[in-house]
Write an enzyme that holds these catalytic residues in place. Structure first.
Site, short mmCIF file in Angstrom:
data_model
loop_
_atom_site.label_atom_id
_atom_site.label_comp_id
_atom_site.label_asym_id
_atom_site.label_seq_id
_atom_site.Cartn_x
_atom_site.Cartn_y
_atom_site.Cartn_z
N GLY A 293 0.77 -1.16 0.06
CA GLY A 293 0.12 -0.16 0.11
C GLY A 293 0.91 1.34 -0.15
N GLN A 294 0.23 2.32 -0.22
CA GLN A 294 0.84 3.55 -0.22
C GLN A 294 -0.01 4.76 0.41
OE1 GLN A 294 2.63 4.54 -4.06
NE2 GLN A 294 4.03 5.69 -3.33
N GLY A 295 0.55 5.67 0.81
CA GLY A 295 -0.12 6.86 1.47
C GLY A 295 0.88 7.96 1.62
N GLY A 296 0.24 9.05 2.21
CA GLY A 296 1.04 10.25 2.56
C GLY A 296 2.05 10.04 3.44
N GLY A 298 4.02 7.33 3.29
CA GLY A 298 5.30 6.49 2.65
C GLY A 298 4.52 5.15 2.14
N VAL A 300 4.39 0.93 2.05
CA VAL A 300 4.27 -0.23 2.89
C VAL A 300 4.89 -1.62 1.94
CG1 VAL A 300 3.02 -1.88 4.57
CG2 VAL A 300 2.76 0.60 4.43
N LYS A 314 7.19 -0.43 6.69
CA LYS A 314 6.60 1.06 5.98
C LYS A 314 7.93 1.80 5.96
CE LYS A 314 4.17 4.05 8.87
NZ LYS A 314 3.03 4.21 9.92
N ASP A 411 -5.59 8.87 16.35
CA ASP A 411 -6.07 8.48 15.01
C ASP A 411 -6.53 7.22 14.90
OD1 ASP A 411 -6.50 9.21 12.42
OD2 ASP A 411 -4.43 8.91 11.86
#
Ligand SMILES: *[C@@H]1O[C@H](CO)[C@@H](O)[C@H](O)[C@H]1NC(C)=O
Ligand SMILES: *[C@@H]1O[C@H](CO)[C@@H](O)[C@H](O)[C@H]1NC(C)=O
Ligand SMILES: *[C@@H]1O[C@H](CO)[C@@H](O)[C@H](O)[C@H]1NC(C)=O
Ligand SMILES: *[C@@H]1O[C@H](CO)[C@@H](O)[C@H](O)[C@H]1NC(C)=O
Ligand SMILES: *[C@@H]1O[C@H](CO)[C@@H](O)[C@H](O)[C@H]1NC(C)=O
Ligand SMILES: *[C@@H]1O[C@H](CO)[C@@H](O)[C@H](O)[C@H]1NC(C)=O
Ligand SMILES: *[C@@H]1O[C@H](CO)[C@@H](O)[C@H](O)[C@H]1NC(C)=O
Ligand SMILES: *[C@@H]1O[C@H](CO)[C@@H](O)[C@H](O)[C@H]1NC(C)=O
Length: 577
Positions: A293-296, A298, A300, A314, A411
């Site tokens: 996966g990817q997100g703000g 970085g 994974v 990550k 969060d």
């Protein structure tokens, strides 16, 4: 009396060992130094036959234990494990590169021992006139001179045609070292295959040189040999011995306790997250092949520590930042262990590369399960949802109460709840977490943190109260109501305006004594749906002091549900009426 007799035997055993192996007695260089016995020996104070060739040690002035390898390479020995036949060593000057070109183990009895199933790697030392710190390079400050820095890289990188792209034009290669463990610049391990004493050790025996052979050969010997000899003594002697014996038994108990503690500490150390180099990360993820996966934050990747242990790695992308998020996560996660909290296995801070290594959870996040818009068949069933809700609540309760310091997550949302094989929930992503003491009732915060839709009102505006652990309770309530609703609470894609805000819809329904009738399949489903909803509505009370602490939430979820009272209307103060 039997006990005393055993003790007596024990004393005689000790007397025996002392007498026969006096000159080869177990010794140490310092108080905390490793115990030195066969195959190791102290060359300055013991005769050759106390040890095996190549295993001679000496004590430094600072009472450290030193081993000398071929080519006069001197290393300090921190630990000796006689059972697994390995030693932990490091460089006395903390500047291994100075000695490394001379290090040649082929003429010594030792081999490099590597962690997990990592392999040995070839490394190259570079001498650079411009700073060239990249994620895959590690600076060796001790070898650097003004104007020139020494770096170590995996030789792999120096093979690239686009070598220049790495900005290494200012660097010249110093030398290669082949087949070394990748943590060689920290402390590393050496093991030996000869002499084999682990069999003797495993049987509780000791190992020594055979007295009369020309080749160095070893034999096991029993420490308790000839124990019956002194037993012929008089009754008086026996009494005296028994007295001595009691003292010895106490010592033995202390020794046993000490061993127990050392064992615990060893296990404990294994639980603590380990540090990995970037080269390790590359190996663990098999050159970053399997992207999860990817997100703000970085990217994974899936990885493998050993054949059994799968991990999620990550790689943090904002590694140019001040690193606060990284430090936060390692510091917070490094100290906690709970079935409902994802476990940090290791981390990497190597040059600019920062990565976090977590246990891998195959079933992904709760988000995928509850917002089942694409796969309608993924419904978990109410009983399972109830278990998951309880697991998450217990995890948060642990964070709030179970550690030395209170951990506030800030969060909590379905995306950050991962599920294992058995669909047990685990709380993850501690990038926004804050630590505070348990007595502290409020937390100061410079900027709002969290995700819209889950943020407690007081986090957005101090007018609504102080930020505290109750802010996590609010987020949990929103999560719970999403689990019930099977959709985002605020779902802009729903055009039926009467359902636009699910929590309010649910509150109004229950308040008028109606059933919810959501995804009912089995008897009792309605009851669970109602229980989860009521708990959720308690948690999202507008003012923090009206929300229950997590301990009470856990009790409400564990209870039958019938006894729960309806909370006040959480929306009363927000609605214009
Ligand atoms: C290491 O030592 C062995 C034997 O002493 C020798 O044959 C070998 O060439 C040496 N290796 C290096 C890399 O110097
Ligand atoms: C790096 O290169 C410079 C210039 O050739 C030299 O003066 C310096 O000693 C070198 N550093 C090392 C550690 O060899
Ligand atoms: C070091 O190893 C690399 C690749 O294995 C090779 O290309 C290079 O010539 C070697 N350098 C030295 C100084 O031996
Ligand atoms: C020493 O460690 C290496 C690498 O970890 C391993 O392959 C080897 O079998 C070990 N040798 C002994 C005697 O345990
Ligand atoms: C050891 O060697 C000596 C001389 O070589 C010999 O007299 C003696 O019998 C040997 N002892 C054993 C136990 O083999
Ligand atoms: C969870 O993952 C396991 C292993 O990958 C799989 O066998 C199981 O079917 C998954 N469960 C669900 C509900 O997807
Ligand atoms: C959905 O589940 C039902 C039974 O639970 C099954 O009969 C049906 O084939 C499934 N549909 C799909 C598209 O998987
Ligand atoms: C909208 O919601 C109401 C009440 O839940 C329901 O009666 C109605 O059928 C819904 N309309 C649509 C288009 O889904």
């Amino acid at each position: 009396m039997l006990l005393s007799f055993i003790c007596f035997l024990f004393v005689t055993i000790f007397a025996e060992v002392g007498a026969t192996t006096n000159e080869c007695v177990i010794s140490r260089c310092g108080h905390h130094g490793p115990a030195i016995r066969f195959p190791f020996w102290l060359k300055d104070s013991q005769p050759d036959h106390c040890g095996y060739p190549g295993f001679q040690l000496s004590c430094t002035e600072k009472h450290q234990t030193m081993i000398e390898l071929p080519n006069s390479v001197k290393l300090l020995v921190k630990k000796i494990n006689y059972k697994s036949q390995e030693i932990q060593v490091h460089d006395p000057a903390d500047c291994l590169p100075k000695q490394l070109s001379d290090l040649n183990l082929s003429a010594s009895p030792f081999q490099f021992k590597v962690k997990h199933d990592h392999s040995l790697q070839d490394i190259t030392l570079l001498n650079c006139s411009l700073p060239a710190n990249r994620g895959f390079m590690r600076q060796i400050p001790c070898s650097s001179v003004p104007g020139y820095q020494v770096y170590v890289v995996d030789s792999y990188y120096t093979l690239f045609h686009d070598y220049d792209n790495y900005d290494l034009l200012s660097c010249s290669k110093m030398y290669n070292i082949s087949s070394v463990p990748n943590d060689i610049f920290e402390h590393f391990y050496l093991n030996w295959s000869k002499p084999i004493c682990r069999n003797c050790e495993a049987d509780g025996k000791r190992c020594r040189l055979k007295s009369n052979s020309t080749e160095p050969e070893t034999e096991c010997f029993i420490i308790s040999k000839k124990a019956q000899g002194p037993m012929v003594g008089s009754f008086l002697l026996v009494l005296v011995v028994i007295m001595f014996y009691r003292v010895h038994c106490t010592n033995k108990l202390q020794r046993e306790n000490q061993i127990k503690i050392e064992k615990f500490l060893e296990d404990y150390r294994a639980l603590k997250p380990s540090r990995y180099s970037f080269a390790d990360i590359k190996k663990i993820t098999n050159q970053f092949q399997d992207k999860l996966g990817q997100g703000g934050y970085g990217t994974v990747y899936k990885g493998k520590l050993s054949n059994e242990v799968l991990v999620a790695v990550k790689i943090l992308s904002n590694s140019k930042g001040n690193g606060e998020e990284f430090i936060n996560e390692v510091r917070t996660m490094g100290r906690i262990h709970h079935v409902n909290v994802v476990r940090l296995v290791g981390f990497c801070a190597d040059g600019f590369s920062r990565a976090l290594i977590y246990e891998f959870l195959p079933n992904e996040s709760l988000e995928k399960f509850i917002f089942s818009t694409t796969i309608k068949n993924r419904s978990l069933g109410w009983k399972k949802l109830q278990d998951i809700a309880l697991g998450i609540a217990k995890g948060i309760e642990y964070l709030h109460q179970g550690c030395d310091q209170r951990i506030l997550h800030f969060d909590i949302k379905p995306h950050n709840i991962l599920l294992d094989h058995h669909l047990n929930p685990k709380i993850s992503d501690f990038g926004l977490a804050k630590l505070c003491s348990k007595e502290q009732s409020t937390v100061s915060m410079t900027a709002a943190r969290g995700t819209m839709g889950y943020i407690a009102p007081e986090v957005l505006s101090r007018n609504f109260g102080h930020v505290s652990y109750k802010s996590d309770v609010f987020s949990f309530g929103m999560l719970l109501l999403e689990m019930v609703g099977g959709r985002k609470n605020i779902d802009v894609t729903v055009d039926n305006t009467s359902q636009l805000y699910f929590p309010e819809w649910a509150y109004n329904h229950l308040d008028q004594g109606e059933e919810l009738h959501i995804r009912i399949e089995k008897e009792g489903d309605d009851k669970i749906a109602k229980q989860l909803t009521i708990v959720g509505l308690w948690c999202i009370q507008w003012y923090p002091m009206d929300r229950p602490p997590m301990k009470a939430v856990v009790q409400m979820l564990e209870g039958e549900g019938d006894s729960l009272t309806m909370p006040p209307n959480p929306f009363a103060s927000t609605s214009p009426t």
